[in-house]
Design an enzyme around this catalytic site. Structure first.
Site, PDB file in Angstrom:
ATOM      1  N   GLU A 157       0.833  -1.209   0.000  1.00 55.97           N
ATOM      2  CA  GLU A 157       0.000   0.000   0.000  1.00 55.97           C
ATOM      3  C   GLU A 157       0.863   1.253   0.000  1.00 55.97           C
ATOM      4  O   GLU A 157       0.525   2.259  -0.626  1.00 55.97           O
ATOM      5  CB  GLU A 157      -0.925   0.016   1.224  1.00 55.97           C
ATOM      6  N   ASP A 164      -4.825  -9.692  -8.385  1.00 56.17           N
ATOM      7  CA  ASP A 164      -5.092  -8.784  -9.511  1.00 56.17           C
ATOM      8  C   ASP A 164      -3.901  -8.051 -10.137  1.00 56.17           C
ATOM      9  O   ASP A 164      -3.550  -8.267 -11.295  1.00 56.17           O
ATOM     10  CB  ASP A 164      -6.171  -7.763  -9.100  1.00 56.17           C
ATOM     11  N   GLU A 192     -19.546  -4.409  -4.435  1.00 53.68           N
ATOM     12  CA  GLU A 192     -18.192  -4.846  -4.077  1.00 53.68           C
ATOM     13  C   GLU A 192     -17.940  -6.293  -4.510  1.00 53.68           C
ATOM     14  O   GLU A 192     -16.875  -6.615  -5.015  1.00 53.68           O
ATOM     15  CB  GLU A 192     -18.022  -4.708  -2.557  1.00 53.68           C
ATOM     16  N   GLU A 234     -12.338   0.765 -10.420  1.00 51.04           N
ATOM     17  CA  GLU A 234     -11.949  -0.164 -11.497  1.00 51.04           C
ATOM     18  C   GLU A 234     -12.863  -0.132 -12.718  1.00 51.04           C
ATOM     19  O   GLU A 234     -12.403  -0.323 -13.855  1.00 51.04           O
ATOM     20  CB  GLU A 234     -11.857  -1.600 -10.949  1.00 51.04           C
ATOM     21  N   THR A 290      -0.914   1.033 -10.391  1.00 53.81           N
ATOM     22  CA  THR A 290      -2.228   0.482 -10.057  1.00 53.81           C
ATOM     23  C   THR A 290      -3.069   1.458  -9.236  1.00 53.81           C
ATOM     24  O   THR A 290      -4.267   1.274  -9.091  1.00 53.81           O
ATOM     25  CB  THR A 290      -2.078  -0.882  -9.334  1.00 53.81           C
TER      26      THR A 290
END
Ligand SMILES: *[C@@H]1O[C@H](CO)[C@@H](O)[C@H](O)[C@H]1NC(C)=O
Ligand SMILES: *[C@@H]1O[C@H](CO)[C@@H](O)[C@H](O)[C@H]1NC(C)=O
Ligand SMILES: *[C@@H]1O[C@H](CO)[C@@H](O)[C@H](O)[C@H]1NC(C)=O
Ligand SMILES: *[C@@H]1O[C@H](CO)[C@@H](O)[C@H](O)[C@H]1NC(C)=O
Ligand SMILES: *[C@@H]1O[C@H](CO)[C@@H](O)[C@H](O)[C@H]1NC(C)=O
Ligand SMILES: *[C@@H]1O[C@H](CO)[C@@H](O)[C@H](O)[C@H]1NC(C)=O
Ligand SMILES: *[C@@H]1O[C@H](CO)[C@@H](O)[C@H](O)[C@H]1NC(C)=O
EC number: 3.2.1.-
Length: 527
Positions: A131, A275, A383, A417, A510
């Site tokens: 993160e 992902d 979600e 996304e 990302t």
């Protein structure tokens, strides 16, 4: 504004569990008129900028330099153990590259004059290597690339620009003990106070989503150690062991031991936890095709397996295409908002490799994710969702029949996304349908998540009004949702926009921080 979506639902004749308030017809005319004001891309882009500024002002007034705004109570997230953005000002740093592409000079300078004051050696919370890399390191090197390049005129103080690189180096040097393991696969959860870690296994996404940021830092700083560390870690993903952790060629399990570099399972997909490993394989090839051709090959292997083995069409809506998850070779007919980046990633690869089959597949996935938005009461996607016909909940059978999926987690936490994939779809095809979809999603998110001094995650996308606020404005609202919402409507020729073919000049990490691709004039090799 929620009634705007009721109107759309009625117009589309969609079945829905919701009951309609009796005052609907009175409101339709008024709100219909409001909606018609935003017909040009310029007007839409300006509405996104206005939203960015409103969110920033709320954060700056009530939360800065803490990590996130709590917009309902005008508070900020605190340093409880669950808060792992480290109190270094996550929202401020994450907002930088969006403020830059929007040309918001005042906000840019508020952020870059703050960054030199961050002490990256101090935090009372645990530090996620992943993160921290995608948000703070990604944002700072992106800001540096922009402000040393095409957006140099936005910086009031050149020293603040140089500090973006200095602080990136400081941050990486504070983080780099994570890689000091028997295998070279890093620990993810770090405790800075005693340079320890929580001892837990690392993951496919958390190991495989460091390479772009750390390699860029190596190239900008001339310290090749940053690249060596992440390339070593990634080598365990490119050559996975044991063989059972690769149930389909190129598609991998999720948990990896930093002690041995061995995978611990064969559970995966293009879902959260896995992902962005796949995402970065093709992005590294874009970053530097000469160094990362094997990463491209790994992407192609994974993509071919995805198309061959994971492609899934719901029984009730065979026209839709979703990507299934897997447990070994058993498919799990489930997906997530997080996974909806997959369409955009296939499109990016298709355009980069000149391989129309990947672009076409990506566009089909974009259609599927669009459906997850179009079918709910708020017109925002959930979600988590599934399409396993053997386990449709009783109260969602008609929803599943009509929609091709049912909802297993109805929350929405300001995730990007779906918007991200619309962006890649529009850039590849120039089809204004995707611009319109992006605008509809933006209007829906604005209508339901706008509250108090900003925007908040909501509890239920399938209830008009969103079912309640969680009182939390994620930093990626600034970094991602608002950036993709803006870039799809504007600045068609800007050099940082992804192109319609060939190698792009910039590649988005990302967290949607654009990084300049390797050009050869960086300091690589000089340590
Ligand atoms: C910090 O946040 C947590 C979770 O939101 C909350 O339970 C706690 O009371 C907060 N602590 C302080 C000191 O605000
Ligand atoms: C950690 O970062 C701080 C500044 O943010 C810097 O002063 C310090 O030298 C860094 N630590 C290491 C080990 O580089
Ligand atoms: C290069 O980076 C590594 C890893 O953080 C660090 O240990 C080393 O001191 C750096 N080298 C130089 C010359 O700064
Ligand atoms: C480091 O600090 C954490 C938190 O205070 C503690 O739980 C852990 O046991 C310490 N680890 C070591 C190796 O001292
Ligand atoms: C369906 O039933 C579940 C379990 O009783 C409940 O939690 C959920 O809110 C219901 N959903 C709808 C759309 O009514
Ligand atoms: C859903 O579709 C199936 C198959 O067409 C049908 O048997 C069933 O009655 C439908 N259920 C609802 C609630 O519409
Ligand atoms: C966003 O929401 C606000 C508050 O509900 C509203 O006033 C505004 O018109 C909305 N903007 C758009 C573009 O829908």
């Amino acid at each position: 504004m929620a009634r705007l979506h009721l109107l759309a639902l009625i117009a589309a004749g969609l079945p829905s569990a919701l009951t309609l308030p009796s005052n609907i017809p009175v409101k339709i005319a008024v709100e219909g008129n409001q909606k018609r004001q935003y017909t040009t891309p310029e007007d839409r882009a300006q509405a996104v900028v206005d939203t960015f500024k409103l969110s920033w002002e709320g954060y700056y007034k009530y939360a800065f330099p803490n990590d996130e705004l709590k917009p309902v109570t005008n508070g900020f997230s605190n340093s409880s153990l669950t808060d792992v953005r480290n109190k270094w000002g996550a929202s401020a740093v994450d907002a930088l590259s969006t403020a830059l592409v929007m040309g918001e000079k005042e906000i840019v300078n508020q952020i870059i004059s703050y960054i030199p004051s961050i002490d990256f050696s101090q935090t009372s919370t645990s530090v996620s290597l992943f993160e921290t890399t995608i948000r703070y390191l990604g944002a700072m090197i992106s800001g540096y690339d922009f402000l040393k390049g095409p957006l140099a005129s936005l910086a009031d103080n050149k020293a603040d620009v140089d500090a973006l690189l200095t602080q990136s180096i400081n941050l990486a040097n504070n983080l780099s003990y994570a890689f000091d393991t028997a295998s070279g696969v890093p620990w993810n959860n770090l405790i800075f106070s005693n340079r320890s870690n929580d001892g837990s296994d690392n993951g496919l996404a958390t190991v495989g989503t460091l390479i772009l940021e750390w390699v860029r830092l190596a190239d900008l700083s001339g310290n090749s150690t940053y690249a060596t560390l992440v390339e070593k870690a990634e080598s365990y993903l490119l050559n996975p062991s044991p063989a059972s952790s690769e149930p389909f060629p190129g598609l991998l399990g999720m948990n990896i031991s930093p002690l041995t570099g061995e995978f611990q399972d064969a559970v995966g997909g293009w879902i959260g936890g896995a992902d962005s490993y796949y995402e970065y394989l093709i992005k590294m090839y874009i970053y530097d095709p000469s160094r990362y051709a094997t990463y491209r090959d790994a992407w192609i292997t994974a993509a071919e397996s995805t198309i061959q083995y994971l492609t899934s069409h719901p029984t009730s809506r065979p026209d839709l295409t979703f990507v299934a998850a897997f447990d070994g070779t058993t498919l799990r007919l489930r997906s997530q908002h997080l996974a909806c980046f997959d369409g955009g990633n296939f499109i990016l690869a298709g355009q980069t490799l000149g391989a129309q089959q990947y672009t076409a597949y990506g566009l089909a996935l974009v259609d599927g994710c669009h459906e997850t938005y179009a079918r709910t009461a708020t017109r925002i996607g959930p979600e988590q969702f599934r399409w396993d016909p053997s386990s449709v909940p009783d109260n969602q059978t008609s929803f599943y029949n009509a929609s091709g999926f049912y909802i297993t987690d109805p929350s929405y936490s300001l995730r990007p996304e779906v918007m991200e994939s619309y962006y890649y779809a529009y850039r590849a095809t120039s089809d204004t349908k995707y611009r319109d979809w992006a605008w509809e999603a933006f209007v829906a998110v604005n209508a339901t998540t706008r509250v108090g001094s900003g925007y908040s995650s909501i509890k239920d996308v399938n209830v008009v009004g969103g079912g309640g606020f969680t009182d939390f404005q994620e930093s990626f609202w600034f970094a991602e949702v608002l950036k993709y919402s803006y870039l799809i409507q504007t600045g068609e020729d800007e050099e940082w926009q992804v192109g319609g073919g060939g190698r792009d000049g910039w590649v988005f990490n990302t967290e949607a921080h654009p990084v300049k691709v390797f050009g050869g004039s960086e300091k690589r090799g000089i340590v």
